[in-house]
Design a protein around this motif. Structure first.
Motif, short mmCIF file in Angstrom:
data_model
loop_
_atom_site.label_atom_id
_atom_site.label_comp_id
_atom_site.label_asym_id
_atom_site.label_seq_id
_atom_site.Cartn_x
_atom_site.Cartn_y
_atom_site.Cartn_z
N LEU A 178 0.81 -1.21 0.00
CA LEU A 178 0.00 0.00 0.00
C LEU A 178 0.85 1.27 0.00
N VAL A 179 1.99 1.25 0.68
CA VAL A 179 2.83 2.45 0.76
C VAL A 179 3.83 2.54 -0.38
N THR A 180 4.00 1.46 -1.14
CA THR A 180 4.99 1.48 -2.23
C THR A 180 4.74 2.58 -3.26
N PRO A 181 3.49 2.80 -3.72
CA PRO A 181 3.28 3.90 -4.68
C PRO A 181 3.71 5.27 -4.14
N VAL A 182 3.44 5.51 -2.85
CA VAL A 182 3.83 6.78 -2.25
C VAL A 182 5.34 6.89 -2.17
N VAL A 183 6.01 5.81 -1.77
CA VAL A 183 7.46 5.81 -1.67
C VAL A 183 8.09 6.05 -3.04
N LEU A 184 7.58 5.37 -4.05
CA LEU A 184 8.10 5.55 -5.40
C LEU A 184 7.88 6.98 -5.89
N TRP A 185 6.73 7.53 -5.55
CA TRP A 185 6.42 8.92 -5.96
C TRP A 185 7.38 9.91 -5.30
N ARG A 186 7.67 9.69 -4.00
CA ARG A 186 8.60 10.56 -3.31
C ARG A 186 10.01 10.42 -3.86
N LEU A 207 10.71 9.68 -6.90
CA LEU A 207 10.70 10.30 -8.22
C LEU A 207 10.71 11.81 -8.13
N THR A 208 10.01 12.38 -7.16
CA THR A 208 9.87 13.83 -7.08
C THR A 208 10.85 14.51 -6.13
N SER A 209 11.57 13.73 -5.30
CA SER A 209 12.49 14.33 -4.34
C SER A 209 13.92 13.82 -4.50
N VAL A 210 14.11 12.53 -4.38
CA VAL A 210 15.46 11.98 -4.39
C VAL A 210 16.10 12.13 -5.76
N THR A 233 20.45 17.19 -9.66
CA THR A 233 21.02 18.52 -9.44
C THR A 233 22.47 18.44 -8.99
N PHE A 234 22.75 17.51 -8.07
CA PHE A 234 24.12 17.31 -7.60
C PHE A 234 25.03 16.89 -8.76
N TYR A 235 24.54 16.05 -9.63
CA TYR A 235 25.31 15.59 -10.79
C TYR A 235 25.59 16.74 -11.76
#
Length: 296
Positions: free
Chosen positions: A18-26, A28-31, A37-39
């Motif tokens: 259930l939490v996997t979609p949220v983790v993947l979204w975060r 994708l949009t944060s990490v 940017t660092f690269y």
């Protein structure tokens, strides 16, 4: 027994599912944007010059020679410290007022939140009219009293004052509500005992209210300081960083380099500098927060 273990395992797997979609979204949009940017910060990347050349630490070395970065860092520090200090002091004062018993208290608490609920770009646009030389509300009052019309957004010092005061006016209400919740969590018995011992209102506030609120105050200082460092909309709509670079914040400088100059590599280096400043604020703040909790 094995049936219960299988049921527990299935529940854990369901929870992860259930939490996997949220983790993947975060991710994708944060990490990913952070790592990208660092690269890019190690490259000379500009679609205008059509370059994507590895330059190592050149972008970071250029930061130390850029006068705009120095001026922006100075104002970012001034803006963050002054805005946070004013918001905390005024927020505590407003929270004390809202914690008193008076008619229409709930309505007043709701009205207090209106500035914070409005979009920053709207607040900054309204403030631009308020500080306008010819048609602004503030200058109209000053002109009626003294016959003068100050150039608020043209003068170096007054422009900084206008940006800081606008930010304070918009965001103090949020801190007031948070501090109000903290005040309501302090047992009344402590104040009654202090009153019996002869402590007046000022002493009760200094020895009871402030120490018990200190972890909350430090938490909000961390939260507020980080958001002040990352502020963009108020500067963008009110002064465009001017006059010159007098009111330019690091976040606004990233915008200029990245979306106007289209120098993605240098803009990424500035963004990483901004990240490390936020990291330092968070780490130092966490240290003070731990000490505050240990003293309780």
């Amino acid at each position: 027994m094995f049936g219960q273990q299988n049921l527990s395992t299935r529940r854990i797997l369901l929870a992860w599912l259930l939490v996997t979609p949220v983790v993947l979204w975060r991710l994708l949009t944060s990490v990913y944007p952070f790592l990208r940017t660092f690269y890019i910060s190690f490259f000379d990347n500009s679609p205008v010059r059509r370059t994507f050349d590895f330059v190592g630490l050149d972008n970071y070395m250029a930061l130390t020679r850029d006068a705009n970065v120095d001026a922006t860092l100075t104002f970012t520090l001034f803006f963050t410290v002054s805005s946070v200090a004013l918001q905390v002091v005024l927020g505590l004062a407003i929270a004390e007022l809202l914690n008193q018993r008076f008619k229409m208290r709930n309505f007043t608490r709701a009205v207090n939140l209106l500035p914070w609920a409005m979009a920053p770009i709207v607040i900054a646009t309204a403030a631009r009219w308020i500080f306008h030389q010819d048609y602004g509300l503030i200058n109209d009052i000053i002109w009626r009293l003294s016959g003068e019309r100050p150039l608020w957004l043209v003068n170096f010092t007054t422009a900084r004052f206008a940006v800081t005061i606008t930010d304070v006016w918009k965001n103090t209400a949020f801190l007031a509500v948070i501090f109000l919740s903290g005040l309501q969590g302090i047992p009344l018995e402590l104040y009654e005992a202090a009153k019996i011992d002869g402590a007046d209102g000022a002493r009760s506030y200094w020895y009871i209210t402030l120490p018990l609120l200190m972890p909350l105050i430090i938490s909000m200082i961390i939260f507020t300081a980080i958001f002040r460092v990352l502020t963009f909309e108020i500067v963008y709509a009110l002064t465009n960083g001017g006059p010159g670079t007098a009111t330019s914040l690091l976040s606004y400088l990233v915008y200029l380099e990245g979306f106007r100059v289209l120098n993605f590599g240098y803009a990424s280096a500035i963004a990483m500098l901004l990240f490390f400043i936020v990291l330092i604020v968070g780490v130092l703040g966490y240290g003070f927060l731990r000490r505050a909790w240990e003293r309780l």
